[in-house]
Design a protein around this motif. Structure first.
Motif, short mmCIF file in Angstrom:
data_model
loop_
_atom_site.label_atom_id
_atom_site.label_comp_id
_atom_site.label_asym_id
_atom_site.label_seq_id
_atom_site.Cartn_x
_atom_site.Cartn_y
_atom_site.Cartn_z
N PHE A 59 0.88 -1.18 -0.14
CA PHE A 59 0.09 0.15 0.01
C PHE A 59 0.95 1.33 -0.06
N ASP A 60 0.18 2.27 -0.47
CA ASP A 60 0.85 3.88 -0.16
C ASP A 60 0.42 4.32 1.12
N HIS A 62 -0.02 7.62 3.54
CA HIS A 62 -0.24 9.25 3.49
C HIS A 62 -0.24 9.55 4.97
N GLU A 71 -3.03 7.31 6.41
CA GLU A 71 -4.11 6.64 5.43
C GLU A 71 -3.21 5.90 4.59
N ARG A 73 -3.44 3.90 1.25
CA ARG A 73 -4.11 3.55 -0.04
C ARG A 73 -3.81 2.52 -0.97
N PHE A 101 -8.49 4.33 6.28
CA PHE A 101 -8.78 3.69 4.87
C PHE A 101 -10.01 4.53 4.28
N ARG A 102 -10.01 4.76 3.03
CA ARG A 102 -11.25 5.57 2.45
C ARG A 102 -12.08 4.66 1.47
N SER A 292 -15.55 5.45 5.19
CA SER A 292 -14.23 5.71 5.72
C SER A 292 -14.13 4.58 6.86
#
Ligand code: SIN
Length: 328
Positions: A59-60, A62, A71, A73, A101-102, A292
């Motif tokens: 994952f990335d 932020h 977060e 992503r 997480f979104r 979220s």
């Protein structure tokens, strides 16, 4: 009356005068007559730099704040995630202390399935659950039910084995407000002066659900509930089971007193320690959107749900992962 903006004005108490950075001033100063300090919180620098250097495969990331909150992503929590992804999420939770997480439209079953990858789940005895999934606590706020989670706390410290983590999914959010704030319990401990650290190092505090939930227990269930959940003792400073970091572990929701101390003295200390979490530099703040998800380490952070949206609706569901006994 004359007012000065100069924190080093005559009468200010200079609390630290080191310069750990490259030529930066790092003085902490106290305004005369107030118990308020200003200036850099230099003890965050090492952890901030350590986090700066981390790299992840699945994952990335932020980051939201200096030492707490990230977060993630590129992860789909509605899917059956492979073991290496789960392991990496587990590692990221230790490092960032709370993950976000979104756009995760989890069903209740998927929420429970994801949470179970991290351990067995609690059933909360006092807060109503999602009717289909007893492991999902449902916080349904509206004009009829206000939000009372707007104080710093670790969840369920009245349990002998408080949850190790919790995963909160936003079902319905108000148009504005209803953010959740998280504060780093290690930074809070680090920020104490040496004398306070020495005073609290060996102390034990008593935690009792009656402080927060007494009015939610029907009178005919009081004895049974008391027998199931007697007051419990936890160290005032516990160590994180994976990172080994010292964590400040008292809160005004559930900590009734310091074992062996008078009530007045106890409350004064618990109050002072709890105010550490007010330090904005130890916090991150998460603005919810529908679907979220927040996943917090319930030892490493305290949280605070802003209650600024009444009479609007805010519906959240939380799965909590059973933990072990906090230890020094
Ligand atoms: C909680 O205190 O666990 C609820 C947090 C929230 O509703 O944001």
């Amino acid at each position: 009356m004359s007012v000065t903006n100069d924190p080093l004005a005559e009468g200010s108490d200079i609390l630290a005068d080191e310069d750990p950075g490259s030529g930066l001033r790092s003085r902490r100063v106290r305004f005369p007559g107030y118990d308020t300090q200003v200036g850099p919180l230099g003890h965050l620098a090492d952890e901030r730099r350590r986090l700066d250097a981390l790299e992840w495969q699945h994952f990335d990331v932020h980051r939201l704040a200096a030492t707490v909150g990230a977060e993630l992503r590129g992860v789909d929590l509605t899917a059956q995630l492979a073991d290496p992804v789960i392991e990496e999420i587990r590692g990221a939770l230790v490092d960032y202390k709370v993950l976000f997480f979104r756009e995760q439209p989890l069903t209740a079953e998927e929420h429970v399935r994801f949470a179970r990858r991290f351990g067995d789940l609690e059933v909360h005895p006092f807060i109503p659950s999602n009717t289909g999934q007893p492991e999902l606590v449902r916080f349904a706020k509206s004009a009829d039910v206000g939000g009372y989670e707007n104080g710093w706390h670790h969840d369920v410290t009245w349990r002998a084995e408080p949850s190790q983590g919790a995963i909160l999914h936003a079902i319905e959010v108000p148009r504005t407000g209803g953010d959740t704030l998280f504060a780093d319990a290690h930074a809070a401990w680090q920020g104490l002066d040496d004398e306070t650290k020495a005073t609290i190092a060996e102390l034990v505090a008593v935690h009792d659900y009656m402080q927060a939930f007494a009015n939610q227990v029907p009178p005919d269930k009081v004895d049974e509930t008391r027998a199931a959940y007697p007051p419990v003792e936890h160290p005032v400073v516990c160590r994180h089971p994976r990172s080994g970091k010292e964590l400040l572990y008292v809160n005004r929701f559930f900590t009734s007193h310091i074992a062996g101390w008078e009530l007045d003295e106890s409350r004064a200390l618990i109050d002072r320690l709890s105010r550490q979490f007010d330090q904005v530099e130890y916090q991150c703040r998460f603005q919810w959107e529908p679907h979220s998800v927040a996943f917090w380490d319930n030892r490493a952070v305290q949280h605070y749900a802003a209650s600024d949206y009444w009479p609007d609706t805010r519906v959240m569901e939380r799965a909590s992962i059973i933990g072990d006994r906090p230890a020094r």
